[in-house]
Scaffold this active site. Structure first.
Site, PDB file in Angstrom:
ATOM      1  N   ARG A  88       0.824  -1.210   0.000  1.00  0.00           N
ATOM      2  CA  ARG A  88       0.000   0.000   0.000  1.00  0.00           C
ATOM      3  C   ARG A  88       0.856   1.257   0.000  1.00  0.00           C
ATOM      4  NH1 ARG A  88      -4.787  -2.648   2.020  1.00  0.00           N
ATOM      5  NH2 ARG A  88      -6.607  -1.322   2.031  1.00  0.00           N
ATOM      6  N   ARG A 122     -21.699  -3.345   0.572  1.00  0.00           N
ATOM      7  CA  ARG A 122     -20.793  -4.487   0.776  1.00  0.00           C
ATOM      8  C   ARG A 122     -21.020  -5.076   2.170  1.00  0.00           C
ATOM      9  NH1 ARG A 122     -14.313  -4.268  -0.053  1.00  0.00           N
ATOM     10  NH2 ARG A 122     -14.236  -2.893   1.752  1.00  0.00           N
TER      11      ARG A 122
HETATM   12  P1  AMP Z   1      -8.650  -3.907   3.397  1.00  0.00           P
HETATM   13  O1  AMP Z   1      -9.354  -5.079   3.978  1.00  0.00           O
HETATM   14  O2  AMP Z   1      -7.600  -4.270   2.377  1.00  0.00           O
HETATM   15  O3  AMP Z   1      -9.575  -2.824   2.906  1.00  0.00           O
HETATM   16  O4  AMP Z   1      -7.822  -3.261   4.609  1.00  0.00           O
HETATM   17  C1  AMP Z   1      -8.466  -2.749   5.741  1.00  0.00           C
HETATM   18  C2  AMP Z   1      -7.534  -1.848   6.511  1.00  0.00           C
HETATM   19  O5  AMP Z   1      -6.402  -2.604   6.966  1.00  0.00           O
HETATM   20  C3  AMP Z   1      -6.946  -0.690   5.736  1.00  0.00           C
HETATM   21  O6  AMP Z   1      -7.802   0.431   5.691  1.00  0.00           O
HETATM   22  C4  AMP Z   1      -5.675  -0.399   6.542  1.00  0.00           C
HETATM   23  O7  AMP Z   1      -5.988   0.288   7.733  1.00  0.00           O
HETATM   24  C5  AMP Z   1      -5.235  -1.791   6.945  1.00  0.00           C
HETATM   25  N1  AMP Z   1      -4.292  -2.378   5.971  1.00  0.00           N
HETATM   26  C6  AMP Z   1      -4.536  -3.423   5.130  1.00  0.00           C
HETATM   27  N2  AMP Z   1      -3.466  -3.685   4.370  1.00  0.00           N
HETATM   28  C7  AMP Z   1      -2.525  -2.787   4.726  1.00  0.00           C
HETATM   29  C8  AMP Z   1      -1.200  -2.519   4.289  1.00  0.00           C
HETATM   30  N3  AMP Z   1      -0.625  -3.223   3.309  1.00  0.00           N
HETATM   31  N4  AMP Z   1      -0.533  -1.508   4.880  1.00  0.00           N
HETATM   32  C9  AMP Z   1      -1.072  -0.787   5.869  1.00  0.00           C
HETATM   33  N5  AMP Z   1      -2.329  -0.959   6.330  1.00  0.00           N
HETATM   34  C10 AMP Z   1      -3.050  -1.949   5.768  1.00  0.00           C
END
Ligand code: AMP
Length: 208
Positions: A88, A122
């Site tokens: 990210r 969702r």
């Molecule tokens: P997601 O399920 O991919 O939408 O991720 C949910 C949340 O997890 C994000 O909004 C971030 O707060 C955290 N997160 C997930 N992947 C990462 C990553 N690679 N780096 C930093 N934070 C992450």
């Protein structure tokens, strides 16, 4: 085969990853799911993550890199994996390049109004994490395991706004970094339409 999926929150990375995972027998590694599991466990990482996720912020690079490295040691990753939500930041991408060589980087392009509509409706299975959408006829239980479907706290509108800001801030350097290899895919209609060009690319590699 090692695959990275990039795209805004709600661009469909999770749904596409599920599809690839089924057809190519590769595990879907969602760093968001890893963090949500840590939060559930109440681990030290989970406590740090909980506070940040609930505000729509991302967690520190060193924390997520450490968790990802652990996950990739698992035997199910031996033949490859699909990274959904990692990297990210540019720092994460650079760390990833030291861990392994990635075969494909796909960027899902989705109009903002489609994303907003998707995130509003969702729902996630409380038990297995499968992604559903009320717009597409999902009801209140999981089609995979029958678990309850819930809305993620960070899919609520004020948090979504912050998640977008954070995404926008970090995505330009990532696009630049992956420029020579990035494959852009439209993700605005059905999963079938999004998946078709991706499948073609992956099948070509498997045939070789
Ligand atoms: P997601 O399920 O991919 O939408 O991720 C949910 C949340 O997890 C994000 O909004 C971030 O707060 C955290 N997160 C997930 N992947 C990462 C990553 N690679 N780096 C930093 N934070 C992450």
């Amino acid at each position: 085969m090692k695959i990275v999926l990039l795209g805004a929150p709600g661009s469909g990375k999770g749904t596409l990853a599920q599809q690839i995972s089924q057809d190519f027998a590769l595990p879907q590694i969602s760093t968001g799911d890893i963090l949500r599991a840590e939060i559930k466990k109440g681990s030290e990482c989970g406590k740090i993550a909980d506070n940040l996720l609930s505000k729509g912020e991302i967690v520190p690079d060193d924390l997520i890199i450490k968790l990802l490295k652990q996950r990739l040691k698992n035997i199910d990753c031996a033949n490859g994996y699909i990274l959904d939500g990692f990297p990210r930041t540019l720092q994460q991408a650079k760390a990833l390049s030291k861990i392994t060589q990635i075969d494909f980087v796909f960027f899902l392009e989705t109009p903002v109004k489609t994303i907003i509509a998707r995130l509003e409706t969702r729902r996630i299975c409380e038990k297995c994490g499968r992604v559903h959408n009320l717009r597409l006829g999902s009801k209140d239980s999981c089609e995979n395991c029958g678990g309850n479907l819930i809305q993620r706290e960070d899919d609520k509108p004020d948090i979504v706004e912050r998640r977008f800001e954070v995404f926008e801030k970090n995505i330009s350097p990532l696009k630049e970094y992956y420029k020579p290899v990035m494959i852009y895919v439209e993700s605005k209609d059905s999963i079938e339409q999004t998946y078709a060009p991706v499948k073609k690319v992956l099948e070509k590699k498997v045939e070789k």
